[in-house]
Design an enzyme around this catalytic site. Structure first.
Site, PDB file in Angstrom:
ATOM      1  N   HIS A 102       0.772  -1.230   0.133  1.00  0.00           N
ATOM      2  CA  HIS A 102      -0.056  -0.048   0.092  1.00  0.00           C
ATOM      3  C   HIS A 102       0.958   1.119  -0.006  1.00  0.00           C
ATOM      4  O   HIS A 102       0.328   2.180  -0.675  1.00  0.00           O
ATOM      5  CB  HIS A 102      -0.980   0.123   1.198  1.00  0.00           C
ATOM      6  N   GLU A 106      -6.397  -7.101 -34.084  1.00  0.00           N
ATOM      7  CA  GLU A 106      -5.918  -7.689 -32.756  1.00  0.00           C
ATOM      8  C   GLU A 106      -5.631  -9.148 -32.866  1.00  0.00           C
ATOM      9  O   GLU A 106      -5.206  -9.994 -32.044  1.00  0.00           O
ATOM     10  CB  GLU A 106      -6.801  -7.460 -31.505  1.00  0.00           C
ATOM     11  N   ASP A 161      -4.033  -7.578 -27.275  1.00  0.00           N
ATOM     12  CA  ASP A 161      -4.256  -8.752 -28.119  1.00  0.00           C
ATOM     13  C   ASP A 161      -3.500  -9.258 -29.153  1.00  0.00           C
ATOM     14  O   ASP A 161      -3.018 -10.425 -29.243  1.00  0.00           O
ATOM     15  CB  ASP A 161      -5.735  -8.853 -28.384  1.00  0.00           C
ATOM     16  N   CYS A 176      -4.808   1.718 -30.006  1.00  0.00           N
ATOM     17  CA  CYS A 176      -5.495   1.947 -28.812  1.00  0.00           C
ATOM     18  C   CYS A 176      -4.905   1.097 -27.692  1.00  0.00           C
ATOM     19  O   CYS A 176      -5.365   1.211 -26.624  1.00  0.00           O
ATOM     20  CB  CYS A 176      -6.948   1.806 -28.974  1.00  0.00           C
TER      21      CYS A 176
END
Length: 885
Positions: A503, A740, A764, A811
């Site tokens: 954390h 992809e 991908d 993208c």
């Protein structure tokens, strides 16, 4: 989340959980060895009966056999353990050795499969004791009844030598025995039963924050909720018990609720289990070669300090990127005097109750502070703090921590001693689970331990006085200690222990503070007031560097800061290369709440709206009106800028339960993306209609995911045409496809005849090109979109599009990397769709690029051998990218 079982009543005909027969089951020795008490097992998880009651056998032979007739209900791939279910419903976990999960199956051979019925004495698992023993703490085999709320052990044989097939004990239904070893369920937990399963989406599994959220919800339930994973079960009210399941990303957790609101309680908790991670979940996995966190570093006060002025260089693991110059400041943990013996049971019980209540009040006040609007440092950073502190609240209400403490107080121990031992038992268990992230979450338990102990000891944590540009040195830094820091004075953090997913690492990154962890105990020798350079990008800490190095680094820091400010100030300008070539830099979005931040960073529109945010974590598909309202809100917020909406990209690692996807051996190659939409055409038609209604016409574009064949494109285009006609829309809508799947890139010219644009999904595309699962953390370092083969496919797609007058965007994650921009532009890409924080820097870089040079470097990259070679090539031609100079 997969709701495999529909709502049902608790009857023998419909309840999927086995109904225990009213008779005991005799447990026979599964192999030759020495029978011993569970307390003797050198592991607190087993010895502390955290997984259930049982016994143990130190093996003398190397074949584990069935101790009774039953069914194999769990057999992990590592084959180091197995769970059998007896005829009366008792479930017995047999775990071969301690910490053997880390062997990955080496030395184990399974003779059965999950679901197989076995007779008493049948071979289950063979193991190579000589091979395994040197690698683990012990070969002792715990035998654990994991559903101990329903069964108890009795008539146990005496400790000592035992032969395979000898009687060890009886497993008796609790209804007959008249007792139960588990905490009582809520009194309302009777009647209706609901079962469902949920897949863990957080890449770091169920750690402190999600466990705390789940436990908080379970405590408010009118039903008793139990989670199970393989042979492990957990009362959902206990965040510690949930973490001790060791649940990993991709695991499917079984949720069982019994009570008047069973269906809602189970579904709510299943949705929490399946919720994506935040903060840590968005971080990159640590390189496999990085050193492990130093979980047992020496306390700071026990380490002798170096003399002032000594020059040293340390290496650690980058937890939050950045470069900083400052002076050292040590954080010393105050040592508390914990009395072992108590002053009386009632007095100690009251003291612990009061300390927990006061600690809860302090945490609630801190949560309220970080939730207040106003100071800039709150914002998303405050959300991180709030999530962590909320998880800490759940620990205070943890029934196991309190019951364990109460037992020790009843035995005469002080409240402080009891609380400390109860918490540290759980911390030890977490660190021995073999899960790095869960081990790092032990810091959260330490935080709660210390908060309560300070109250019990009548002490307050002294605020740490910091110089300007302080570089903090500590063994570890608890989240509460981080929250108390004057962060305006903190330039960097160096921790001897901790880890990159802790954390503190998350918070440091959120506040933009350079942080290095796992730097080793020698860093604790650095005295206060020393000149420090911390380069978290390289994982290096320089103590008392040369004066010239300090000056040069300060200049780099100032240059970086000035560059970032300048880039943001100019981010709103249209992006063009010096020769006038237009390169659109747009944002990847997931909801309307992200639009404002993207526009503030200079986004020129949305190149990818992940519409699945409307579909996930719910039990029914969103309707047309709901979708239209969301899409229209985003279009309106973009104020006429382009909006590319990708149709539902579900399947594989993103499940929509109402689609009733079949079980697939290779889901990444199955019904996902547009294949799911075509398999469930009503989903597709509803979404297409909602997109077609968005105004003004022309702003929205449709993007189709997981296209592999021309037939898929033509089928969807026919649906779009039909729905346009039905709506009376006479303005055509631009339709593009994701590149992809390699097949699209290889025949891009043919696809370009059918669509208006391409958008390359490099995540991908890299997965399918390199045949590496992008959800497999072990392959993360090799799954690199800079690989020449991936770049070549992007180039082929761009060539095919350009020859037909189509545009190509990217993208995937690579579009957010400034280092990739010259390559992608050189390959023919004209749109980069990036994360909001990367947009300003990318636009600033693009404005300096020379097109002939970009093309030449891109062409040269295609002839290289590896992703590393490509990165080196780009860095050679544009050495200032990412350097700040």
């Amino acid at each position: 989340m997969k709701f495999l079982d529909r709502f049902r009543r608790a009857t023998p005909a419909t309840n999927p959980a086995p109904c225990p027969a009213p008779s005991p089951e005799v447990l026979l020795a599964p192999l030759d060895g020495t029978l011993q008490a569970l307390d003797t097992v050198p592991d607190p998880v087993f010895a502390g009966r955290m997984l259930g009651d049982g016994l143990a056998i130190d093996p003398a032979t190397n074949v584990l056999c069935a101790p009774f007739a039953g069914t194999v209900v769990a057999l992990p791939k590592t084959r180091h353990a197995i769970t059998l279910r007896a005829a009366n419903g008792a479930e017995l976990l047999m775990h071969i050795g301690i910490e053997t999960v880390g062997l990955g199956g080496d030395g184990f051979v399974a003779h059965v499969k999950e679901g197989q019925s076995v007779a008493a004495g049948d071979r289950l698992i063979s193991f190579d004791a000589a091979r395994i023993a040197p690698q683990v703490p012990s070969l002792v085999i715990p035998l654990i009844v994991t559903n101990g709320d329903d069964f108890v052990l009795r008539s146990r044989a005496a400790d000592g030598s035992v032969k395979r097939g000898a009687r060890c004990c009886e497993i008796v239904p609790a209804a007959i025995a008249g007792s139960s070893s588990m905490p009582e369920a809520p009194p309302e937990a009777e009647g209706e039963v609901f079962h469902c399963t949920s897949e863990i989406r957080d890449p770091f599994g169920i750690h402190a924050r999600p466990a705390g959220v789940i436990a908080t919800r379970a405590k408010a339930a009118a039903s008793r909720v139990t989670l199970s994973l393989g042979g492990r079960r957990a009362d959902a009210r206990s965040s510690v018990a949930i973490m001790l399941m060791g649940a990993q990303a991709g695991d499917v957790v079984h949720v069982e609720a019994i009570g008047p609101t069973a269906q809602k309680d189970a579904q709510d908790i299943a949705e929490l289990i399946a919720a994506p991670g935040s903060g840590a979940a968005a971080r990159e996995p640590r390189p496999a070669s990085a050193p492990a966190p130093a979980l047992a570093a020496k306390p700071l006060v026990a380490v002798a300090l170096d003399a002032p002025g000594i020059r040293r260089v340390f290496s650690g693991v980058s937890a939050a990127p950045g470069l900083a110059v400052g002076v050292s400041r040590r954080l010393v943990h105050e040592q508390l005097d914990i009395p072992e013996n108590g002053a009386g049971i009632e007095q100690e019980m009251a003291a612990l109750t009061d300390a927990i209540a006061r600690t809860r009040s302090a945490i609630e006040s801190a949560i309220a502070h970080f939730s207040e609007p106003g100071p800039v440092e709150h914002g998303s950073h405050g959300n991180q703090q709030t999530e962590i502190l909320t998880a800490h609240l759940s620990f205070l209400d943890d029934p196991y921590l309190r019951s364990t403490s109460d037992e020790m107080i009843t035995a005469g121990r002080s409240a402080a001693f009891a609380w400390k031992n109860a918490v540290e038992t759980q911390i030890t268990a977490l660190r021995q689970l073999g899960n790095e992230v869960l081990a790092e979450r032990a810091a959260d338990l330490l935080d709660i331990e210390r908060r309560v102990l300070l109250v019990l000891c009548g002490r307050n944590e002294t605020a740490l006085e910091l110089p300007d540009n302080a570089i903090l040195f500590a063994d570890d830094l608890l989240p509460s200690q981080f929250a108390d820091l004057d962060l305006k004075r903190v330039a960097g953090i160096c921790l001897a222990a901790s880890g990159p997913t802790s954390h503190v690492a998350i918070l440091s990154a959120s506040y933009g503070i350079a942080a290095i962890v796992a730097a080793g105990p020698d860093t604790l020798r650095v005295p206060d007031g020393q000149d420090i350079i911390i380069d978290a990008d390289k994982g290096q800490i320089s103590v008392n560097p040369a004066v010239s190095d300090v000056a040069a680094t300060r200049q780099v820091v100032e240059t970086r800061r000035a560059r970032v400010d300048a880039n943001r100030q100019a981010a709103g300008e249209i992006c063009r290369m010096p020769d006038g070539t237009r390169i659109e830099v747009v944002a990847n979005l997931g909801s309307v709440s992200e639009v404002a931040g993207a526009l503030a960073n200079g986004a020129e529109g949305c190149g990818l709206l992940r519409s699945e945010f409307l579909y996930l974590h719910r039990t029914s598909a969103p309707g047309e009106d709901e979708q239209f309202a969301e899409y229209q809100a985003i279009a309106t917020a973009l104020a006429g800028r382009p909006l590319v909406i990708r149709t539902l990209d579900a399947g594989a690692d993103k499940d929509v339960p109402y689609a009733h996807l079949p079980t697939e051996e290779n889901p990444a190659l199955g019904l996902r993306g547009v294949r799911l939409s075509l398999w469930q055409p009503d989903l597709l038609r509803t979404q297409v209609r909602a997109i077609l209604r968005v105004k003004p016409y022309g702003q929205c574009k449709i993007l189709l995911p997981m296209i592999a064949t021309l037939a898929d494109v033509r089928t969807v285009k026919a649906v779009i045409a039909a729905e346009s006609e039905a709506l009376g829309r006479d303005v055509p809508i631009e339709t593009g496809i994701m590149v992809e799947v390699p097949s699209v890139a290889l025949i891009a010219a043919q696809f370009a005849e059918e669509v208006d644009f391409f958008s390359v999904g490099t995540n991908d595309l890299t997965q399918y090109t390199l045949a590496m699962d992008r959800c497999n953390a072990r392959l993360a370092q090799q799954l690199d979109p800079f690989h020449p083969a991936v770049l070549r496919l992007i180039g082929l797609a761009a060539d095919g599009a350009r020859n037909r007058g189509r545009w190509v965007g990217v993208c995937g994650n690579i579009a957010s990397s400034p280092l990739a921009a010259p390559l992608l532009i050189g390959l023919g890409v004209t749109e980069l769709s990036a994360t909001a924080n990367a947009i300003a820097d990318i636009k600033a870089l693009v404005r300096t690029l020379d097109m002939p040079r970009c093309r030449a470097v891109a062409e040269a990259a295609l002839a290289l051998d590896s992703a590393d070679d490509v990165r080196h090539l780009v860095a050679t031609h544009w050495p200032t990218i990412g350097s700040g100079s």
